[in-house]
Enzyme design. Structure first.
Site, PDB file in Angstrom:
ATOM      1  N   LEU A 178      41.367  40.466  44.061  1.00  0.00           N
ATOM      2  CA  LEU A 178      41.180  40.760  45.482  1.00  0.00           C
ATOM      3  C   LEU A 178      42.323  41.650  45.972  1.00  0.00           C
ATOM      4  CD1 LEU A 178      40.163  37.274  46.939  1.00  0.00           C
ATOM      5  CD2 LEU A 178      38.726  39.008  45.870  1.00  0.00           C
ATOM      6  N   GLY A 192      27.169  31.796  37.072  1.00  0.00           N
ATOM      7  CA  GLY A 192      27.083  31.050  38.333  1.00  0.00           C
ATOM      8  C   GLY A 192      26.928  29.546  38.203  1.00  0.00           C
ATOM      9  N   MET A 251      35.219  38.419  38.727  1.00  0.00           N
ATOM     10  CA  MET A 251      36.097  39.088  37.765  1.00  0.00           C
ATOM     11  C   MET A 251      36.936  40.215  38.349  1.00  0.00           C
ATOM     12  SD  MET A 251      35.549  37.253  35.221  1.00  0.00           S
ATOM     13  CE  MET A 251      36.261  38.101  33.816  1.00  0.00           C
ATOM     14  N   HIS A 273      39.890  27.935  37.625  1.00  0.00           N
ATOM     15  CA  HIS A 273      40.322  28.641  36.407  1.00  0.00           C
ATOM     16  C   HIS A 273      40.298  27.658  35.234  1.00  0.00           C
ATOM     17  CE1 HIS A 273      42.362  31.647  34.009  1.00  0.00           C
ATOM     18  NE2 HIS A 273      43.123  30.681  33.548  1.00  0.00           N
TER      19      HIS A 273
HETATM   20  C1  GRF Z   1      34.520  29.504  34.749  1.00  0.00           C
HETATM   21  O1  GRF Z   1      34.993  29.068  33.505  1.00  0.00           O
HETATM   22  C2  GRF Z   1      35.654  29.648  35.727  1.00  0.00           C
HETATM   23  O2  GRF Z   1      36.693  28.747  35.509  1.00  0.00           O
HETATM   24  C3  GRF Z   1      36.146  31.053  35.459  1.00  0.00           C
HETATM   25  O3  GRF Z   1      34.982  31.793  35.176  1.00  0.00           O
HETATM   26  C4  GRF Z   1      33.972  30.925  34.677  1.00  0.00           C
HETATM   27  C5  GRF Z   1      32.774  31.104  35.550  1.00  0.00           C
HETATM   28  O4  GRF Z   1      31.667  30.397  35.084  1.00  0.00           O
HETATM   29  N1  GRF Z   1      36.908  31.564  36.567  1.00  0.00           N
HETATM   30  P1  GRF Z   1      30.352  30.311  35.955  1.00  0.00           P
HETATM   31  O5  GRF Z   1      29.910  31.749  36.251  1.00  0.00           O
HETATM   32  O6  GRF Z   1      30.684  29.563  37.212  1.00  0.00           O
HETATM   33  O7  GRF Z   1      29.350  29.597  35.111  1.00  0.00           O
END
Ligand code: GRF
Length: 202
Positions: free
Chosen positions: A92, A11, A89, A108
């Site tokens: 949708l 997060g 993860m 991303h």
């Molecule tokens: C980030 O690197 C984001 O780009 C990817 O997942 C990771 C999430 O990190 N989709 P966090 O949980 O916000 O620290």
């Protein structure tokens, strides 16, 4: 504007968005709820910061559509205007994509369309690119395929590991995501086909 954040992990992007709302970098919006499919650190942060949070274990639902219907109920009850995926993860289903068309953003850790999906940093290192970075994009039904809003490049060094590269890209994500959300909230993003332009006349 009410922002709902969907996550599955630590997060840090939720924290960056929350800080940006608190500091006024994102104006006229609040993070109204956090939804997670895992008992994740991001949920703990939400609880500690008084953000309504929901843990929805996928095993409690018969299908992906049922799962997303429950999310939709929560979003509608909380009058969410925008969904920000932040390390969420799960793909949708059309239930959310259709209900929130043009209102779902994701961050991303690569310069899309390069290296979509899982292990983007590992993919970049294995490919041998000299530049990678991060992308904030609208979400459509595909895997990291939606229209690009903002991108930030990051140099890849020859001695980089997944850890060092992720850390450097993550720092940029924490700046880029709030910037994109702020543009969205201000109504400055215009979507034509798959091209996003930033209006500077309002
Ligand atoms: C980030 O690197 C984001 O780009 C990817 O997942 C990771 C999430 O990190 N989709 P966090 O949980 O916000 O620290």
């Amino acid at each position: 504007m009410n922002i709902a954040v969907l996550l599955s992990g630590r997060g840090s992007n939720l924290q960056a968005l929350h800080r940006a709302v608190e500091s006024g970098e994102i104006q006229g919006a609040s993070i109204s709820c956090v939804i997670s499919d895992k008992e994740a650190a991001g949920l703990v942060y939400a609880r500690e910061n008084g953000i309504k949070s929901f843990y929805l274990p996928p095993k409690d639902f018969a299908s992906r559509q049922d799962y997303d219907r429950r999310i939709l109920e929560i979003l509608e009850a909380g009058k969410a205007d925008l969904i920000c995926l932040a390390g969420y993860m799960r793909l949708l289903s059309d239930v959310l994509i259709d209900a929130y068309e043009g209102k779902i953003l994701n961050v991303h850790p690569s310069l899309l369309p390069a290296f979509p999906g899982l292990d983007a940093h590992k993919q970049a290192l294995e490919y041998g690119v000299k530049l990678s970075g991060c992308t904030v994009h609208f979400v459509d039904g595909g895997l990291d395929t939606g229209p690009v809003i903002l991108q930030q490049s990051v140099t890849v060094y020859s001695d980089d590991t997944v850890e060092t590269l992720s850390e450097r890209i993550l720092k940029e994500e924490h700046k880029l995501y709030p910037k994109a959300v702020s543009l969205y909230v201000e109504g400055k993003l215009q979507l034509k086909g798959r091209t996003v332009t930033i209006r500077d006349d309002i």
